[in-house]
Design a protein around this motif. Structure first.
Motif, PDB file in Angstrom:
ATOM      1  N   TYR A 172       0.853  -1.186   0.000  1.00 17.40           N
ATOM      2  CA  TYR A 172       0.000   0.000   0.000  1.00 17.40           C
ATOM      3  C   TYR A 172       0.896   1.246   0.000  1.00 17.40           C
ATOM      4  N   LEU A 173       1.925   1.240   0.829  1.00 16.81           N
ATOM      5  CA  LEU A 173       2.836   2.380   0.894  1.00 16.81           C
ATOM      6  C   LEU A 173       3.591   2.543  -0.427  1.00 16.81           C
ATOM      7  N   LEU A 174       3.967   1.443  -1.057  1.00 17.60           N
ATOM      8  CA  LEU A 174       4.626   1.508  -2.360  1.00 17.60           C
ATOM      9  C   LEU A 174       3.729   2.226  -3.377  1.00 17.60           C
ATOM     10  N   VAL A 175       2.453   1.874  -3.406  1.00 18.58           N
ATOM     11  CA  VAL A 175       1.519   2.492  -4.355  1.00 18.58           C
ATOM     12  C   VAL A 175       1.302   3.965  -4.002  1.00 18.58           C
ATOM     13  N   PHE A 176       1.209   4.289  -2.717  1.00 17.83           N
ATOM     14  CA  PHE A 176       1.089   5.701  -2.337  1.00 17.83           C
ATOM     15  C   PHE A 176       2.358   6.463  -2.754  1.00 17.83           C
ATOM     16  N   GLY A 177       3.517   5.819  -2.661  1.00 19.97           N
ATOM     17  CA  GLY A 177       4.754   6.445  -3.120  1.00 19.97           C
ATOM     18  C   GLY A 177       4.730   6.739  -4.611  1.00 19.97           C
ATOM     19  N   ASP A 178       4.175   5.814  -5.398  1.00 21.83           N
ATOM     20  CA  ASP A 178       4.036   6.052  -6.836  1.00 21.83           C
ATOM     21  C   ASP A 178       3.090   7.224  -7.092  1.00 21.83           C
ATOM     22  N   ASN A 179       2.044   7.333  -6.282  1.00 22.22           N
ATOM     23  CA  ASN A 179       1.127   8.463  -6.398  1.00 22.22           C
ATOM     24  C   ASN A 179       1.853   9.772  -6.075  1.00 22.22           C
ATOM     25  N   SER A 180       2.717   9.745  -5.067  1.00 27.85           N
ATOM     26  CA  SER A 180       3.519  10.935  -4.740  1.00 27.85           C
ATOM     27  C   SER A 180       4.403  11.321  -5.914  1.00 27.85           C
ATOM     28  N   ASP A 181       5.024  10.327  -6.557  1.00 26.96           N
ATOM     29  CA  ASP A 181       5.897  10.625  -7.691  1.00 26.96           C
ATOM     30  C   ASP A 181       5.104  11.271  -8.824  1.00 26.96           C
ATOM     31  N   ALA A 182       3.891  10.795  -9.073  1.00 26.98           N
ATOM     32  CA  ALA A 182       3.046  11.426 -10.092  1.00 26.98           C
ATOM     33  C   ALA A 182       2.764  12.882  -9.706  1.00 26.98           C
ATOM     34  N   PHE A 183       2.514  13.123  -8.420  1.00 23.99           N
ATOM     35  CA  PHE A 183       2.274  14.476  -7.916  1.00 23.99           C
ATOM     36  C   PHE A 183       3.519  15.352  -8.082  1.00 23.99           C
ATOM     37  N   PHE A 184       4.692  14.797  -7.754  1.00 22.06           N
ATOM     38  CA  PHE A 184       5.930  15.574  -7.899  1.00 22.06           C
ATOM     39  C   PHE A 184       6.081  16.055  -9.339  1.00 22.06           C
ATOM     40  N   ARG A 185       5.799  15.176 -10.281  1.00 20.57           N
ATOM     41  CA  ARG A 185       5.936  15.527 -11.694  1.00 20.57           C
ATOM     42  C   ARG A 185       4.890  16.565 -12.095  1.00 20.57           C
ATOM     43  N   TYR A 186       3.713  16.498 -11.501  1.00 19.07           N
ATOM     44  CA  TYR A 186       2.692  17.523 -11.724  1.00 19.07           C
ATOM     45  C   TYR A 186       3.225  18.893 -11.282  1.00 19.07           C
ATOM     46  N   LEU A 187       3.954  18.894 -10.171  1.00 20.91           N
ATOM     47  CA  LEU A 187       4.549  20.137  -9.645  1.00 20.91           C
ATOM     48  C   LEU A 187       5.739  20.627 -10.457  1.00 20.91           C
ATOM     49  N   GLY A 188       6.403  19.720 -11.168  1.00 21.17           N
ATOM     50  CA  GLY A 188       7.618  20.082 -11.902  1.00 21.17           C
ATOM     51  C   GLY A 188       8.874  19.481 -11.302  1.00 21.17           C
ATOM     52  N   ILE A 189       8.719  18.532 -10.391  1.00 21.50           N
ATOM     53  CA  ILE A 189       9.862  17.880  -9.757  1.00 21.50           C
ATOM     54  C   ILE A 189      10.081  16.530 -10.434  1.00 21.50           C
ATOM     55  N   ASP A 190      11.190  16.444 -11.191  1.00 21.87           N
ATOM     56  CA  ASP A 190      11.505  15.232 -11.933  1.00 21.87           C
ATOM     57  C   ASP A 190      13.004  14.957 -11.844  1.00 21.87           C
ATOM     58  N   GLU A 191      13.527  14.134 -12.744  1.00 25.34           N
ATOM     59  CA  GLU A 191      14.949  13.785 -12.711  1.00 25.34           C
ATOM     60  C   GLU A 191      15.844  15.015 -12.859  1.00 25.34           C
ATOM     61  N   GLN A 192      15.473  15.921 -13.746  1.00 26.20           N
ATOM     62  CA  GLN A 192      16.266  17.130 -13.949  1.00 26.20           C
ATOM     63  C   GLN A 192      16.316  17.966 -12.666  1.00 26.20           C
ATOM     64  N   TYR A 193      15.201  18.074 -11.997  1.00 24.08           N
ATOM     65  CA  TYR A 193      15.132  18.815 -10.725  1.00 24.08           C
ATOM     66  C   TYR A 193      16.060  18.154  -9.700  1.00 24.08           C
ATOM     67  N   ARG A 194      15.975  16.821  -9.611  1.00 21.94           N
ATOM     68  CA  ARG A 194      16.815  16.085  -8.654  1.00 21.94           C
ATOM     69  C   ARG A 194      18.301  16.171  -9.033  1.00 21.94           C
ATOM     70  N   ASP A 195      18.587  16.186 -10.331  1.00 24.42           N
ATOM     71  CA  ASP A 195      19.984  16.342 -10.761  1.00 24.42           C
ATOM     72  C   ASP A 195      20.546  17.680 -10.313  1.00 24.42           C
TER      73      ASP A 195
END
Length: 177
Positions: free
Chosen positions: A49-72
């Motif tokens: 369940y936590l793994l799936v919620f984490g995937d949902n968070s990642d989708a949200f991060f990308r909605y905000l503009g936080i992706d690999e380039q941001y993390r780099d």
């Protein structure tokens, strides 16, 4: 050793559109229950369940503009606290639909609430309340988010303010007497 990879890894993010309507709540992630997530009881294991919620968070991060380039660039969001509430079971292959709402944020933190529903019946399966902190990954400590990300969070929070407050938010865990 194999590392955990979200379904959105490598997908980047869509440009932010100030004129676009912000859904309340956000519905960014759907997935079937993977056979790898099913335990010896024949339903989705609690850690998944936590793994799936984490995937949902990642989708949200990308909605905000936080992706690999941001993390780099040496920045990311980390989870510092999670409260899970398991409501119903989910079996292999069943569809999951997730939503997320922004409850609050400040310069360094974001308070979010996830709901996981059965994609067929609509039944609430689980919720997760999370506190996220923005970090400077090179310094290994919290750091203020860029103004652009904070502006987007403020817009999302305004859109989500009309939603009723989830009854489980902020509730302590314990045995009631």
């Amino acid at each position: 050793m194999e590392r955990v990879v979200t379904p959105y890894e490598g997908s980047g993010h869509q440009p932010w559109d100030d004129a676009a309507e912000i859904p309340a709540p956000l519905r960014l992630h759907r997935t079937p229950v993977s056979p790898r997530w099913v335990d010896y009881n024949g339903h989705m294991s609690e850690s998944c369940y936590l793994l799936v919620f984490g995937d949902n968070s990642d989708a949200f991060f990308r909605y905000l503009g936080i992706d690999e380039q941001y993390r780099d660039g040496g920045r990311s969001l980390y989870t510092v606290e999670t409260h899970l509430h398991h409501r119903r079971e989910a079996a292999e292959g069943e569809p999951l639909e997730l939503s997320l709402r922004v409850l609050d944020h400040d310069a360094k933190r974001v308070h979010v609430f996830h709901e996981m529903h059965h994609g067929g019946s609509g039944a609430l399966l689980a919720t997760a309340e999370q506190l996220l902190v923005h970090v400077d990954t090179e310094q290994g400590r919290s750091a203020a988010m860029p103004d652009e990300i904070r502006r987007r969070l403020a817009a999302i929070q305004r859109a989500h303010a009309a939603l009723p407050a989830p009854g489980v938010v902020g509730r302590p865990m314990g045995i009631r007497r």
